[in-house]
Design an enzyme around this catalytic site. Sequence first.
Site, short mmCIF file in Angstrom:
data_model
loop_
_atom_site.label_atom_id
_atom_site.label_comp_id
_atom_site.label_asym_id
_atom_site.label_seq_id
_atom_site.Cartn_x
_atom_site.Cartn_y
_atom_site.Cartn_z
N GLY A 25 70.81 -39.82 -2.34
CA GLY A 25 69.74 -40.80 -2.51
C GLY A 25 69.24 -41.42 -1.22
CB ILE A 26 67.97 -44.85 -0.55
CG1 ILE A 26 66.77 -44.83 -1.51
CG2 ILE A 26 67.65 -45.71 0.68
CD1 ILE A 26 66.42 -46.18 -2.13
NE ARG A 41 81.93 -45.18 -6.81
CZ ARG A 41 81.36 -45.76 -7.86
NH1 ARG A 41 81.89 -46.84 -8.39
NH2 ARG A 41 80.26 -45.29 -8.38
CG ASP A 52 85.11 -48.86 -4.07
OD1 ASP A 52 84.13 -49.65 -3.98
OD2 ASP A 52 85.77 -48.73 -5.11
CE1 TYR A 102 70.47 -52.04 -8.59
CE2 TYR A 102 68.24 -52.76 -9.12
CZ TYR A 102 69.11 -52.01 -8.34
OH TYR A 102 68.62 -51.25 -7.31
CE LYS A 152 70.59 -53.37 -5.15
NZ LYS A 152 71.09 -52.75 -3.90
CB THR A 177 67.40 -42.04 -5.75
OG1 THR A 177 67.68 -43.13 -6.65
CG2 THR A 177 66.60 -42.55 -4.57
P1 ADP Z 1 69.84 -45.13 -4.59
O1 ADP Z 1 68.55 -45.19 -5.35
O2 ADP Z 1 70.28 -46.49 -4.14
O3 ADP Z 1 69.86 -44.12 -3.50
P2 ADP Z 1 71.92 -43.51 -5.90
O4 ADP Z 1 72.65 -43.80 -7.18
O5 ADP Z 1 71.18 -42.21 -5.80
O6 ADP Z 1 70.94 -44.74 -5.70
O7 ADP Z 1 72.92 -43.61 -4.67
C1 ADP Z 1 73.86 -44.64 -4.57
C2 ADP Z 1 75.03 -44.15 -3.74
O8 ADP Z 1 75.97 -45.23 -3.65
C3 ADP Z 1 75.78 -42.95 -4.38
O9 ADP Z 1 76.04 -41.98 -3.38
C4 ADP Z 1 77.06 -43.59 -4.88
O10 ADP Z 1 78.17 -42.70 -4.88
C5 ADP Z 1 77.25 -44.71 -3.90
N1 ADP Z 1 78.11 -45.77 -4.41
C6 ADP Z 1 78.10 -46.34 -5.64
N2 ADP Z 1 79.07 -47.26 -5.75
C7 ADP Z 1 79.72 -47.26 -4.55
C8 ADP Z 1 80.83 -48.00 -4.04
N3 ADP Z 1 81.48 -48.90 -4.77
N4 ADP Z 1 81.21 -47.76 -2.76
C9 ADP Z 1 80.56 -46.84 -2.02
N5 ADP Z 1 79.55 -46.10 -2.45
C10 ADP Z 1 79.11 -46.31 -3.71
#
Ligand code: ADP
Length: 260
Positions: A17-18, A38, A58, A152, A156, A189
């Site tokens: 994603g982002i 994570r 995490d 959410y 945010k 994403t």
């Molecule tokens: P976005 O639109 O923000 O890019 P995504 O769901 O595509 O959303 O990506 C979010 C990323 O954050 C994913 O790679 C996910 O594994 C990661 N993520 C979610 N929770 C945690 C966490 N507790 N610690 C670290 N990374 C996390």
Amino acid sequence: MNRLTGKICIVTGSGRGIGAAIARAFANEGAKVVVTDRHAESAKAVASELGCDFLRLDVSSEADWDALKAGFPHCDVLVNNAGVTGFEDAMRPHDPENATLEDWRAVHAVNLDGTFLGCRYAIGAMRDKGAGSIVNISSRSGLVGIPAAAAYASSKAAVRNHTKSVALYCAEQGLNIRCNSIHPAAVLTPMWEPMLGDGPDREARMAAFVADTPLRRFGDPAEVAALAVLLASDEAAYMTGAELNIDGGLLAGSAATPNA
Ligand code: ADP
């Protein structure tokens, strides 16, 4: 492109994603990127594409941040990007009347606690040089209410405000550590998948988001990454405590549209 040459830039949640787009854009600018997520496997995949370090982190775990600090006692840029909507595993209700306390807390643990822990780490890790840039990925949802995703939106909004506390704290301390927030909306994403679904309504749901957006298209993660590069770089030397919307014009008009 060398706006971040030699800078140690840590990006949380950059396995997809982002976050992954930001890691790529930073690498393009000559940064020493550290991909963290994570999910170790997704972080590893992005890191091997970029030829950079990766770490399983995490963001809601204090112990994981301590481990990061042991490996990276200094950093120049931290992007607090990791985030969850709460809909990743199941589409349970997240409205103010029906959300469970457990779901509410789980979203805040990642989006808000994770950002707090990240900022705390970064201030310590930037103190040696007395300079750095923290970029917090908030959301359009941090600026308006979202009935169907109340946790959410709340988390945010708190990220937006914590950004300003960090910015002011660092300035008061005489540190040139800048902290700014980015507020994306309608950036396509994998986060959207549970909400869009794969049923017959998928196209109609996507069309509804696009219809709400003045520029009439979804944003691309690379467009958010370009903004993160700017904030991370010295070109943004006079920017701190700022909030930047990147939303195809959504927030320029009515805040009453129901979509996250
Ligand atoms: P976005 O639109 O923000 O890019 P995504 O769901 O595509 O959303 O990506 C979010 C990323 O954050 C994913 O790679 C996910 O594994 C990661 N993520 C979610 N929770 C945690 C966490 N507790 N610690 C670290 N990374 C996390």
